[in-house]
Design a protein around this motif. Structure first.
Motif, PDB file in Angstrom:
ATOM      1  N   ILE A 104       2.209  13.472 -23.864  1.00  0.00           N
ATOM      2  CA  ILE A 104       1.455  13.158 -22.646  1.00  0.00           C
ATOM      3  C   ILE A 104      -0.010  12.875 -22.957  1.00  0.00           C
ATOM      4  CG2 ILE A 104       0.661  14.059 -20.415  1.00  0.00           C
ATOM      5  CD1 ILE A 104       3.380  15.565 -20.258  1.00  0.00           C
ATOM      6  N   LEU A 105      -0.646  13.723 -23.759  1.00  0.00           N
ATOM      7  CA  LEU A 105      -2.083  13.549 -24.026  1.00  0.00           C
ATOM      8  C   LEU A 105      -2.397  12.272 -24.801  1.00  0.00           C
ATOM      9  CD1 LEU A 105      -3.464  17.106 -24.838  1.00  0.00           C
ATOM     10  CD2 LEU A 105      -3.778  15.749 -22.766  1.00  0.00           C
ATOM     11  N   ARG A 106      -1.442  11.746 -25.519  1.00  0.00           N
ATOM     12  CA  ARG A 106      -1.688  10.498 -26.248  1.00  0.00           C
ATOM     13  C   ARG A 106      -1.515   9.271 -25.361  1.00  0.00           C
ATOM     14  NH1 ARG A 106       1.202  12.388 -31.845  1.00  0.00           N
ATOM     15  NH2 ARG A 106      -0.612  13.515 -32.670  1.00  0.00           N
ATOM     16  N   GLY A 107      -0.976   9.466 -24.165  1.00  0.00           N
ATOM     17  CA  GLY A 107      -0.885   8.390 -23.181  1.00  0.00           C
ATOM     18  C   GLY A 107       0.085   7.291 -23.548  1.00  0.00           C
ATOM     19  N   GLY A 108       0.050   6.223 -22.739  1.00  0.00           N
ATOM     20  CA  GLY A 108       0.922   5.082 -22.938  1.00  0.00           C
ATOM     21  C   GLY A 108       1.857   4.878 -21.755  1.00  0.00           C
ATOM     22  N   GLU A 109       2.883   4.077 -21.965  1.00  0.00           N
ATOM     23  CA  GLU A 109       3.843   3.807 -20.899  1.00  0.00           C
ATOM     24  C   GLU A 109       4.690   5.047 -20.653  1.00  0.00           C
ATOM     25  OE1 GLU A 109       6.108   0.237 -21.099  1.00  0.00           O
ATOM     26  OE2 GLU A 109       4.461  -0.858 -22.039  1.00  0.00           O
ATOM     27  N   PRO A 123      12.651  17.367 -19.906  1.00  0.00           N
ATOM     28  CA  PRO A 123      12.602  16.552 -18.688  1.00  0.00           C
ATOM     29  C   PRO A 123      11.505  15.495 -18.714  1.00  0.00           C
ATOM     30  CG  PRO A 123      11.879  18.803 -18.236  1.00  0.00           C
ATOM     31  CD  PRO A 123      12.308  18.761 -19.663  1.00  0.00           C
ATOM     32  N   ARG A 124      11.625  14.558 -17.793  1.00  0.00           N
ATOM     33  CA  ARG A 124      10.674  13.455 -17.649  1.00  0.00           C
ATOM     34  C   ARG A 124       9.274  13.973 -17.306  1.00  0.00           C
ATOM     35  NH1 ARG A 124      13.481   8.726 -16.528  1.00  0.00           N
ATOM     36  NH2 ARG A 124      11.897   7.888 -15.155  1.00  0.00           N
ATOM     37  N   VAL A 125       8.273  13.139 -17.574  1.00  0.00           N
ATOM     38  CA  VAL A 125       6.894  13.459 -17.199  1.00  0.00           C
ATOM     39  C   VAL A 125       6.800  13.462 -15.678  1.00  0.00           C
ATOM     40  CG1 VAL A 125       4.470  12.765 -17.339  1.00  0.00           C
ATOM     41  CG2 VAL A 125       5.986  12.351 -19.273  1.00  0.00           C
ATOM     42  N   ARG A 126       6.163  14.474 -15.157  1.00  0.00           N
ATOM     43  CA  ARG A 126       5.979  14.583 -13.709  1.00  0.00           C
ATOM     44  C   ARG A 126       4.724  13.835 -13.296  1.00  0.00           C
ATOM     45  NH1 ARG A 126       7.448  20.950 -12.596  1.00  0.00           N
ATOM     46  NH2 ARG A 126       9.540  20.852 -13.475  1.00  0.00           N
ATOM     47  N   THR A 127       4.895  12.554 -13.043  1.00  0.00           N
ATOM     48  CA  THR A 127       3.800  11.709 -12.577  1.00  0.00           C
ATOM     49  C   THR A 127       4.390  10.516 -11.841  1.00  0.00           C
ATOM     50  OG1 THR A 127       1.855  10.414 -13.222  1.00  0.00           O
ATOM     51  CG2 THR A 127       3.682  10.396 -14.756  1.00  0.00           C
ATOM     52  N   GLY A 128       3.631   9.980 -10.913  1.00  0.00           N
ATOM     53  CA  GLY A 128       4.041   8.770 -10.221  1.00  0.00           C
ATOM     54  C   GLY A 128       3.538   7.521 -10.915  1.00  0.00           C
ATOM     55  N   ALA A 129       2.735   7.696 -11.957  1.00  0.00           N
ATOM     56  CA  ALA A 129       2.157   6.555 -12.677  1.00  0.00           C
ATOM     57  C   ALA A 129       3.188   5.929 -13.607  1.00  0.00           C
ATOM     58  CB  ALA A 129       0.950   7.017 -13.489  1.00  0.00           C
ATOM     59  N   SER A 130       3.032   4.638 -13.851  1.00  0.00           N
ATOM     60  CA  SER A 130       3.906   3.969 -14.817  1.00  0.00           C
ATOM     61  C   SER A 130       3.270   3.950 -16.206  1.00  0.00           C
ATOM     62  CB  SER A 130       4.218   2.547 -14.366  1.00  0.00           C
ATOM     63  OG  SER A 130       3.028   1.797 -14.257  1.00  0.00           O
ATOM     64  N   THR A 131       1.958   4.119 -16.259  1.00  0.00           N
ATOM     65  CA  THR A 131       1.224   4.126 -17.519  1.00  0.00           C
ATOM     66  C   THR A 131       0.110   5.160 -17.435  1.00  0.00           C
ATOM     67  OG1 THR A 131       1.611   1.752 -17.789  1.00  0.00           O
ATOM     68  CG2 THR A 131      -0.116   2.713 -19.132  1.00  0.00           C
ATOM     69  N   LEU A 132      -0.137   5.830 -18.529  1.00  0.00           N
ATOM     70  CA  LEU A 132      -1.288   6.728 -18.637  1.00  0.00           C
ATOM     71  C   LEU A 132      -2.236   6.148 -19.672  1.00  0.00           C
ATOM     72  CD1 LEU A 132       0.378  10.264 -18.669  1.00  0.00           C
ATOM     73  CD2 LEU A 132      -0.697   9.077 -16.752  1.00  0.00           C
TER      74      LEU A 132
END
Length: 170
Positions: A104-109, A123-132
């Motif tokens: 997560i901290l390294r970001g990306g799609e 489990p999946r990342v809990r975010t509504g974003a498609s990219t971080l």
């Protein structure tokens, strides 16, 4: 945690003014153990931290759950009497939490993150974003040399999350 992120933002501003580099020790609260982090309970904080560090734009050194093999730390798998704190605190849970945090901290799609997490059984990342955003972070894995107390069960080798998740060893 909103107050932790506010404090983090203040520290980032100070280091920018001082032309210094930031190093943070990231430790879970007593209610947030490694098992919960691995299962996504800390995702809101990690996603927000990813954005904040990206906005900062300067390299940030992060020591997640350092000295994980030191029984005085509340996230260690054993207490000071070498009694287990339970499966949520195990070396396996620590490694899974670390891997999730690194992804997560390294970001990306987010879709790519979710594929990596699925391969780890997480489990999946809990975010509504498609990219971080992709902040310039370096993750420091910092165990005690032999553990505290010095016992085989606390040897650092049990806590190694893998070279793909660690940038520096301290």
């Amino acid at each position: 945690n909103r107050s932790a992120l506010h404090w983090l933002g203040i520290r980032l501003e100070e280091t920018t003014r001082q032309r210094a580099r930031v190093m943070f020790n990231v430790a879970p609260t007593p209610r947030l153990n490694p098992g919960k982090i691995a299962r996504g309970a800390g995702d809101g904080f990690l996603v927000a931290m990813t954005r904040l560090l990206s906005d900062h734009g300067q390299i940030t050194y992060i020591r997640p759950m350092s000295e994980m093999n030191n029984t005085v730390n509340p996230y260690a798998p054993y207490d000071s009497n070498m009694r287990s704190r339970g499966p949520a605190y195990s070396a396996h849970s620590f490694k899974q939490a670390w891997r999730r945090l690194a992804i997560i901290l390294r970001g990306g799609e987010v879709a790519g993150m979710n594929r990596r997490l699925r391969r780890l059984g997480l489990p999946r990342v809990r975010t509504g974003a498609s990219t971080l955003p992709r902040p310039p972070v370096a993750l420091l894995w910092v165990p005690l040399t032999f553990g505290n107390p010095e016992t085989e069960r606390l040897h650092p080798k049990h806590f190694w999350p893998g070279a793909g998740y660690v940038d520096w060893v301290g």
